[in-house]
Design a protein around this motif. Structure first.
Motif, PDB file in Angstrom:
ATOM      1  N   HIS A  52       0.799  -1.218   0.000  1.00  0.00           N
ATOM      2  CA  HIS A  52       0.000   0.000   0.000  1.00  0.00           C
ATOM      3  C   HIS A  52       0.836   1.274   0.000  1.00  0.00           C
ATOM      4  O   HIS A  52       0.321   2.354  -0.291  1.00  0.00           O
ATOM      5  CB  HIS A  52      -0.946   0.002   1.214  1.00  0.00           C
ATOM      6  N   ARG A  55       2.159   4.143  -3.952  1.00  0.00           N
ATOM      7  CA  ARG A  55       0.956   4.941  -4.237  1.00  0.00           C
ATOM      8  C   ARG A  55       0.990   5.512  -5.654  1.00  0.00           C
ATOM      9  O   ARG A  55       0.989   6.721  -5.846  1.00  0.00           O
ATOM     10  CB  ARG A  55       0.789   6.030  -3.192  1.00  0.00           C
ATOM     11  N   THR A 137      -3.171   2.867  -6.500  1.00  0.00           N
ATOM     12  CA  THR A 137      -4.393   3.512  -6.035  1.00  0.00           C
ATOM     13  C   THR A 137      -5.487   3.388  -7.092  1.00  0.00           C
ATOM     14  O   THR A 137      -5.267   2.826  -8.156  1.00  0.00           O
ATOM     15  CB  THR A 137      -4.144   5.011  -5.766  1.00  0.00           C
ATOM     16  N   ARG A 138      -6.637   3.967  -6.789  1.00  0.00           N
ATOM     17  CA  ARG A 138      -7.751   3.912  -7.736  1.00  0.00           C
ATOM     18  C   ARG A 138      -7.485   4.727  -8.993  1.00  0.00           C
ATOM     19  O   ARG A 138      -8.213   4.593  -9.986  1.00  0.00           O
ATOM     20  CB  ARG A 138      -9.047   4.378  -7.064  1.00  0.00           C
ATOM     21  N   ASP A 162     -10.507   2.877  -2.465  1.00  0.00           N
ATOM     22  CA  ASP A 162      -9.139   2.609  -2.032  1.00  0.00           C
ATOM     23  C   ASP A 162      -9.232   2.116  -0.601  1.00  0.00           C
ATOM     24  O   ASP A 162      -9.745   2.826   0.283  1.00  0.00           O
ATOM     25  CB  ASP A 162      -8.271   3.873  -2.114  1.00  0.00           C
ATOM     26  N   PHE A 166      -4.439   2.729   1.624  1.00  0.00           N
ATOM     27  CA  PHE A 166      -4.162   2.950   0.205  1.00  0.00           C
ATOM     28  C   PHE A 166      -4.591   4.377  -0.179  1.00  0.00           C
ATOM     29  O   PHE A 166      -5.560   4.913   0.372  1.00  0.00           O
ATOM     30  CB  PHE A 166      -4.939   1.967  -0.670  1.00  0.00           C
ATOM     31  N   GLY A 167      -3.914   4.937  -1.162  1.00  0.00           N
ATOM     32  CA  GLY A 167      -4.327   6.222  -1.713  1.00  0.00           C
ATOM     33  C   GLY A 167      -4.507   7.279  -0.637  1.00  0.00           C
ATOM     34  O   GLY A 167      -3.631   7.515   0.193  1.00  0.00           O
ATOM     35  N   ASP A 168      -5.699   7.918  -0.638  1.00  0.00           N
ATOM     36  CA  ASP A 168      -5.985   8.965   0.342  1.00  0.00           C
ATOM     37  C   ASP A 168      -6.829   8.443   1.493  1.00  0.00           C
ATOM     38  O   ASP A 168      -7.457   9.229   2.210  1.00  0.00           O
ATOM     39  CB  ASP A 168      -6.679  10.142  -0.343  1.00  0.00           C
ATOM     40  N   SER A 169      -6.872   7.137   1.679  1.00  0.00           N
ATOM     41  CA  SER A 169      -7.666   6.546   2.763  1.00  0.00           C
ATOM     42  C   SER A 169      -6.872   6.487   4.058  1.00  0.00           C
ATOM     43  O   SER A 169      -5.656   6.317   4.059  1.00  0.00           O
ATOM     44  CB  SER A 169      -8.123   5.130   2.383  1.00  0.00           C
TER      45      SER A 169
END
Length: 406
Positions: A52, A55, A137-138, A162, A166-169
């Motif tokens: 994760h 990114r 990421t998505r 996400d 992951f990503g902005d999570s």
């Protein structure tokens, strides 16, 4: 120089070489043990399994999905809240018919779709809940291609999340945590207007384990989505880890040479995602696709899942193979076992409808205990692109009444 001196020098050189080989063996064993110990550490293992921290694309603008190829005004950037109070990022991509309807009414409406527009799309079009694989990421290019294809070729909305970490999570990924994230996505689409029978769960790679866990949870809760699609699935994460390699070297291969080593691998893997034990609990039609040139997760995993789904439909055997190599069957039991295997092969050939398509692969279909089961095995697609094969998308559409088949 005498023969005695020559023999003495040869023995000295031989002894020195042997000592160096022993030293190298001890050092290699020590380093290998250190690597195994590191992989067993929860922090390291979590990063190896989920990846994760990778990114891609770096510094992504999730509030600007158009930057990654999606049409202006087609995608909403969302924040969902899970039951354990974690905020995760998501995109909702309008189905092409819903998007074109929006553009025909207001061609200049290029801002992100409003909640009202999203709810109307959820009420009028099928929705794919997409659960992606490890790393990135998505907004990763390959994933965006899936949303574009699903929304246009299949005519479905797409909600992609996400996972935590992951990503902005927010948060840290775990098996239970990713399942909670998927549940939050399910609750969001159904609370905003989607009927359960209009939602298709689609998982890819790691996401197939998440999709299977979500599907079995839904079955326990008495809810039925339209179906479940598994793209490049695995039987269990422990089975994938057994063939995991670092720089082309199968790092755990030496441990598989003896029973204790195999048991140790299963003990050390803290994230299970055991689809093999869960797949018969899925209570809706099931679609599986895998490519023969998948170098990350061999297609034998999908074959094994297919065998498990077929097993309850085939004649059962009163005799099983011995659990240990030193045990043998008597003549009568062996004859019974062989006869039942013949019966099972005949029954399987009658149950499974198989079509071979040149330059594409094979399609196998049968009526399972919970509905239709369809397996597509392609020649191409590798690991990441099997879901982008138009042939795969067409069979997916036919299986779940999407796109042209709706």
């Amino acid at each position: 120089m005498s023969d005695v001196d020559s023999d003495s020098q040869r023995r000295t050189k031989s002894g020195g070489l042997l000592a160096k080989l022993h030293k190298y063996a001890y050092l290699s064993t020590f380093l290998y043990a250190c690597i195994i110990a590191l992989l067993a550490t929860p922090y390291i293992q979590r990063h190896v399994i989920y990846q994760h921290a990778v990114r891609i694309p770096w510094g992504a603008r999730f509030d600007l999905p158009e930057k990654y190829g999606l049409a202006p005004g087609k995608t909403s950037n969302l924040k969902l809240r899970t039951s354990d109070n974690i905020t995760i990022g998501a995109w909702f991509v309008l189905a092409e018919p819903a998007y074109q309807a929006r553009m025909s009414i207001a061609p200049s409406a290029l801002d992100q779709p409003s909640l009202e527009t999203v709810q109307q799309a959820l009420q009028t079009r099928p929705t794919i809940l997409y659960l992606h694989g490890q790393a990135a990421t998505r907004a990763a290019p390959m994933r965006v291609q899936h949303y574009a294809a699903f929304s246009s070729r299949l005519g479905a909305n797409v909600l992609v999340i996400d996972y935590r970490g992951f990503g902005d999570s927010e948060g840290t990924p775990s098996e239970d945590g990713l399942t909670e994230d998927a549940k939050a996505a399910w609750h969001w689409v159904t609370e905003n207007g989607a009927k359960p029978e209009d939602v298709i769960l689609v998982g890819h790679s790691l996401g197939t384990g998440v999709a299977s866990r979500l599907a079995t949870w839904l079955a326990r809760e008495g809810m039925k989505p339209r179906g479940v699609a598994l793209l490049a699935p695995f039987t269990s994460l422990a089975s994938v880890v057994e063939t995991y390699d670092i720089g082309g070297f199968p790092i755990l291969q030496p441990l598989q040479s003896f029973a204790f080593g195999r048991k140790l691998i299963k003990t050390l893997v803290r994230h299970e995602f055991n689809t093999l034990s869960a797949i018969n609990d899925i209570n809706v039609p099931l679609f599986i696709a895998h490519s023969q040139n998948d170098m990350d997760i061999p297609h034998v995993h999908s074959r094994t899942l297919l065998d498990i789904l077929l097993d309850p439909l085939l004649p059962s055997s009163p005799v099983s193979l011995p659990a240990t190599p030193d045990a043998i069957l008597n003549t009568e039991d062996y004859a019974t076992f062989i006869e039942v295997q013949k019966q099972r092969r005949v029954a399987r050939s009658e149950l499974v409808r198989k079509v071979e398509i040149p330059a594409f692969g094979t399609i196998e279909e049968f009526d399972g205990s919970a509905g239709k089961v369809v397996y597509v095995e392609t020649f191409w697609g590798a690991h990441n692109n099997v879901g982008l094969q138009e042939g795969v998308q067409d069979v997916l559409a036919r299986t779940f009444n999407l796109g042209f088949y709706s």
